[in-house]
Design an enzyme around this catalytic site. Structure first.
Site, short mmCIF file in Angstrom:
data_model
loop_
_atom_site.label_atom_id
_atom_site.label_comp_id
_atom_site.label_asym_id
_atom_site.label_seq_id
_atom_site.Cartn_x
_atom_site.Cartn_y
_atom_site.Cartn_z
N ASP A 208 3.34 0.26 7.86
CA ASP A 208 3.45 -0.62 9.02
C ASP A 208 4.88 -0.79 9.53
O ASP A 208 5.08 -1.19 10.68
CB ASP A 208 2.89 -2.01 8.67
N GLU B 124 10.67 -4.98 -4.89
CA GLU B 124 9.50 -5.73 -4.40
C GLU B 124 9.55 -7.13 -5.00
O GLU B 124 9.52 -7.29 -6.22
CB GLU B 124 8.22 -5.00 -4.80
N THR C 216 -2.65 0.88 9.62
CA THR C 216 -3.71 0.58 8.66
C THR C 216 -3.37 1.19 7.30
O THR C 216 -2.52 2.09 7.20
CB THR C 216 -5.07 1.18 9.10
N ALA C 217 -4.11 0.74 6.27
CA ALA C 217 -3.96 1.36 4.94
C ALA C 217 -4.49 2.79 4.97
O ALA C 217 -4.01 3.65 4.23
CB ALA C 217 -4.71 0.53 3.90
N ALA C 218 -5.48 3.02 5.81
CA ALA C 218 -6.02 4.39 5.95
C ALA C 218 -4.94 5.33 6.48
O ALA C 218 -4.80 6.47 6.03
CB ALA C 218 -7.22 4.38 6.88
N GLN D 72 -5.21 -6.03 1.27
CA GLN D 72 -5.43 -6.87 2.46
C GLN D 72 -6.72 -6.53 3.22
O GLN D 72 -7.33 -7.43 3.81
CB GLN D 72 -4.22 -6.77 3.40
N SER E 48 0.83 -1.22 0.00
CA SER E 48 0.00 0.00 0.00
C SER E 48 0.86 1.26 0.00
O SER E 48 0.62 2.20 -0.76
CB SER E 48 -0.90 0.03 1.24
N GLY E 49 1.88 1.29 0.88
CA GLY E 49 2.73 2.48 1.01
C GLY E 49 3.65 2.66 -0.18
O GLY E 49 3.70 3.75 -0.78
N CYS F 286 -10.37 2.42 11.12
CA CYS F 286 -10.63 0.99 11.16
C CYS F 286 -12.12 0.75 10.97
O CYS F 286 -12.91 1.03 11.88
CB CYS F 286 -10.15 0.44 12.51
N CYS G 7 -3.99 -3.46 11.48
CA CYS G 7 -5.44 -3.40 11.62
C CYS G 7 -5.93 -4.11 12.89
O CYS G 7 -6.43 -5.23 12.84
CB CYS G 7 -6.18 -3.95 10.41
P1 FAD Z 1 2.12 -3.85 2.98
O1 FAD Z 1 0.93 -3.37 2.22
O2 FAD Z 1 1.99 -5.12 3.75
O3 FAD Z 1 3.31 -3.95 1.93
C1 FAD Z 1 4.61 -4.31 2.26
C2 FAD Z 1 5.32 -4.76 0.98
O4 FAD Z 1 6.72 -4.87 1.23
C3 FAD Z 1 4.84 -6.13 0.51
O5 FAD Z 1 4.45 -6.05 -0.85
C4 FAD Z 1 6.07 -7.03 0.71
O6 FAD Z 1 6.17 -8.04 -0.29
C5 FAD Z 1 7.21 -6.03 0.60
N1 FAD Z 1 8.42 -6.47 1.28
C6 FAD Z 1 8.55 -7.07 2.50
N2 FAD Z 1 9.85 -7.32 2.77
C7 FAD Z 1 10.55 -6.85 1.71
C8 FAD Z 1 11.94 -6.83 1.39
N3 FAD Z 1 12.86 -7.33 2.23
N4 FAD Z 1 12.32 -6.27 0.21
C9 FAD Z 1 11.40 -5.76 -0.64
N5 FAD Z 1 10.08 -5.76 -0.39
C10 FAD Z 1 9.66 -6.31 0.76
N6 FAD Z 1 -6.23 -1.30 6.77
C11 FAD Z 1 -7.24 -0.38 6.64
O7 FAD Z 1 -6.97 0.80 6.44
N7 FAD Z 1 -8.55 -0.74 6.74
C12 FAD Z 1 -8.91 -2.03 6.94
O8 FAD Z 1 -10.11 -2.33 7.00
C13 FAD Z 1 -7.88 -3.02 7.08
N8 FAD Z 1 -8.20 -4.31 7.29
C14 FAD Z 1 -7.22 -5.26 7.29
C15 FAD Z 1 -7.58 -6.59 7.43
C16 FAD Z 1 -6.61 -7.59 7.40
C17 FAD Z 1 -7.03 -9.02 7.57
C18 FAD Z 1 -5.26 -7.24 7.18
C19 FAD Z 1 -4.20 -8.32 7.08
C20 FAD Z 1 -4.88 -5.91 7.07
C21 FAD Z 1 -5.85 -4.91 7.13
N9 FAD Z 1 -5.52 -3.56 7.04
C22 FAD Z 1 -6.52 -2.60 6.97
C23 FAD Z 1 -4.11 -3.13 7.17
C24 FAD Z 1 -3.43 -2.76 5.85
O9 FAD Z 1 -3.55 -3.79 4.91
C25 FAD Z 1 -1.95 -2.48 6.12
O10 FAD Z 1 -1.84 -1.60 7.21
C26 FAD Z 1 -1.31 -1.85 4.90
O11 FAD Z 1 -1.32 -2.77 3.83
C27 FAD Z 1 0.12 -1.42 5.22
O12 FAD Z 1 0.79 -1.00 4.07
P2 FAD Z 1 2.39 -1.19 3.96
O13 FAD Z 1 2.78 -0.65 2.63
O14 FAD Z 1 3.04 -0.64 5.16
O15 FAD Z 1 2.61 -2.76 4.02
C1 UQ1 Z 2 -9.09 5.06 3.95
O1 UQ1 Z 2 -8.68 6.15 3.53
C2 UQ1 Z 2 -8.44 3.87 3.54
O2 UQ1 Z 2 -7.38 3.93 2.69
C3 UQ1 Z 2 -7.60 3.66 1.37
C4 UQ1 Z 2 -8.87 2.65 4.03
O3 UQ1 Z 2 -8.16 1.55 3.67
C5 UQ1 Z 2 -8.71 0.56 3.03
C6 UQ1 Z 2 -9.99 2.55 4.92
O4 UQ1 Z 2 -10.36 1.45 5.34
C7 UQ1 Z 2 -10.66 3.76 5.31
C8 UQ1 Z 2 -11.85 3.66 6.21
C9 UQ1 Z 2 -10.20 4.98 4.86
C10 UQ1 Z 2 -10.85 6.27 5.28
C11 UQ1 Z 2 -11.77 6.78 4.22
C12 UQ1 Z 2 -12.96 7.34 4.41
C13 UQ1 Z 2 -13.75 7.78 3.23
C14 UQ1 Z 2 -13.57 7.52 5.74
#
Ligand code: FAD
Ligand code: UQ1
Length: 452
Positions: A337, A71, A346-348, A79, A49-50, A380, A200
């Site tokens: 994260d 990646e 979270t992704a938010a 997720q 996501s980030g 969340c 999350c």
């Molecule tokens: P990630 O999206 O996990 O990406 C990390 C990336 O880094 C991966 O692609 C991985 O392959 C890569 N990587 C790892 N190690 C290495 C390495 N050594 N070298 C190169 N690449 C590497 N968030 C919300 O906002 N709303 C929700 O409702 C929500 N529900 C969720 C429900 C579940 C079941 C889960 C599992 C997560 C949920 N989340 C939710 C959380 C959200 O998915 C994460 O917080 C978000 O994806 C974090 O983004 P990130 O880029 O930090 O990590």
């Molecule tokens: C959000 O911005 C976001 O990032 C894309 C999420 O991740 C999936 C979320 O779950 C939520 C709730 C938000 C917040 C967005 C609104 C419109 C309240």
């Protein structure tokens, strides 16, 4: 075959490939230094996501091929959809897209795993042994997420080979959740929350509520005891929402045990063993018909052990909580994260961090100090059933920071539809293309209509 079908078949064949096979991406490196090392103005580690969303922002403003994203994965998963996959409301294929389709087209995708970061040499090492290579950067963004650690629970991951044991946290096990609900006959349905940081923090209990509704709809609820065993001392970290969740728990006849940590799964006996964290050494065995595990999580070794001077004491990237700039290496930033930001992961949160990181790093590249401040915004969507959701939104201080001029601590169908149908569109079409910094603008627009 339609484009969508092509994508899906692509995803299925890609996900069957071994995770340990890493090759160079199809896109070529653009610049090679005389010492043989590759050099990019901006290197981003991680295409989740980030990494994806921040690379999209910089891909618009920086010259073609001045960015590399490191990646290893073929598939990018949304997720947050896995909660709905576990409940049978979406499929796993709905949650994934080929990585090549979500990364910007004018960057270089280095399809490998980063194995070391050397800020003193402005270098990231990829690969291991004889295939080790170095990539140099002027600026670095770390976005590797948080590591799942199922193996820290005795009996896992082997117990996932047996019926009833499932986990929405991994693409490998999320389909087992719906299967466990379908197979459920009689007994305990047990849901866990580990004694570590998690991503999350609401997801471990969202599936508890969905399971309750599933079992009711299918006439099995009278045969089921629903148990939520959490390592935390609270049901949810923000009281405004925790109060509502306690009402949900009580009205649905769910047992909640605080300060209980899953330490072992004995699959042959269908038994889960929990430690009472307030009485260390005191264990309780809970028989289960269904067991949903939220795994322990922690910082990746890349950050914790293999990167000189990058981690804090806990192993997460040591950044300034406001600017997202590394506290000792100003040309290094982190998002998501993997960063040691004291907010719910979270992704938010990533969406809100995106705008701040982009403006601060752009300023820094232009010789100015980072001045934009992230307030810890996170959200969340606490799905409480097949049509209900409490939309929690809050900041670093645990203060609600709500978008809509309604009481968001109430279960609502509108918020459920937003989670299920609107958020995926925002994610794929706006966020991953660098055009979503969270709902702050809407919050300001709606503010005059808010009842205080
Ligand atoms: P990630 O999206 O996990 O990406 C990390 C990336 O880094 C991966 O692609 C991985 O392959 C890569 N990587 C790892 N190690 C290495 C390495 N050594 N070298 C190169 N690449 C590497 N968030 C919300 O906002 N709303 C929700 O409702 C929500 N529900 C969720 C429900 C579940 C079941 C889960 C599992 C997560 C949920 N989340 C939710 C959380 C959200 O998915 C994460 O917080 C978000 O994806 C974090 O983004 P990130 O880029 O930090 O990590
Ligand atoms: C959000 O911005 C976001 O990032 C894309 C999420 O991740 C999936 C979320 O779950 C939520 C709730 C938000 C917040 C967005 C609104 C419109 C309240």
């Amino acid at each position: 075959m339609s484009y969508r079908k092509l994508l899906l078949s692509d995803i299925h064949s890609l996900s069957r490939r071994s995770e340990s096979v890493w090759t160079w991406g199809t896109r070529k490196f653009s610049s090679t230094r005389s010492n043989g090392n590759r050099h990019y103005k901006l290197v981003i580690i991680g295409g989740g996501s980030g990494g994806c969303s921040i690379s999209a922002k910089f891909a618009k403003t920086m010259g073609s091929k001045s960015i590399a994203v490191i990646e290893p994965s073929d598939v990018h998963y949304y997720q947050p959809m896995w909660t709905l996959v576990g409940g049978g409301m979406k499929s796993l294929a709905d949650s994934g897209r080929p990585m090549s389709s979500v990364l910007p087209s004018n960057i270089d995708w280095v399809k490998d795993k980063a194995t070391e970061i050397k800020p003193s040499k402005q270098t990231v090492v990829i690969g291991t042994g004889s295939s080790k290579q170095e990539i140099q950067y002027d600026y670095l963004v770390i976005a590797v997420g948080i590591q799942l650690q199922y193996e820290k629970i005795k009996g896992l991951p082997e117990a996932f080979n047996s019926a009833g044991v499932c986990s929405n946290y991994s693409s490998l096990y999320v389909n087992k959740t719906l299967q466990a609900l379908k197979d459920f006959k009689k007994g305990n349905a047990v849901f866990t929350f580990p004694n570590t940081p998690v991503k999350c923090a609401g997801a471990p209990q969202k599936i508890l509520y969905i399971a309750d509704q599933y079992l009711r709809k299918n006439g099995k609820r009278d045969n089921a005891k629903l148990i939520y065993n959490t390592s935390l001392g609270v049901l949810f970290g923000v009281k405004h929402y925790a109060d509502s969740l306690w009402n949900v728990v009580k009205s649905r006849d769910i047992s909640v045990n605080l300060r209980r940590n899953l330490v072992e799964v004995i699959a042959k006996d269908k038994a889960a063993i929990f430690e009472d964290l307030d009485n260390p050494g005191k264990f309780e065995t809970v028989p289960y018909e269904m067991l949903h595990v939220t795994p322990p999580m922690g910082a990746y070794d890349l950050i914790k052990s293999n990167s000189e001077d990058i981690p804090d004491a806990a192993g997460f990237v040591d950044v300034n909580k406001g600017t997202l700039q590394h506290v000792r290496h100003p040309n290094v930033f982190a998002i998501g994260d993997c960063a040691n930001l004291p907010t719910a992961k979270t992704a938010a949160a990533v969406a809100a961090e995106n705008g701040v990181l982009f403006r601060n790093l752009t300023n820094f590249m232009n010789g100015k100090e980072p001045e934009f401040i992230y307030d810890g915004y996170t959200s969340c969507p606490l799905v409480t059933g097949y049509e209900k959701c409490i939309l929690a939104e809050f900041d670093y201080n645990g203060q609600p920071l709500e978008t809509f001029p309604i009481d968001q601590s109430k279960e609502r169908r509108s918020m459920f539809l937003m989670k299920k149908d609107v958020m995926p569109e925002i994610y794929w079409k706006l966020m991953l293309k660098g055009n979503w910094n969270g709902p702050g603008t809407f919050r300001k627009l709606f503010a005059p209509f808010k009842k205080t």
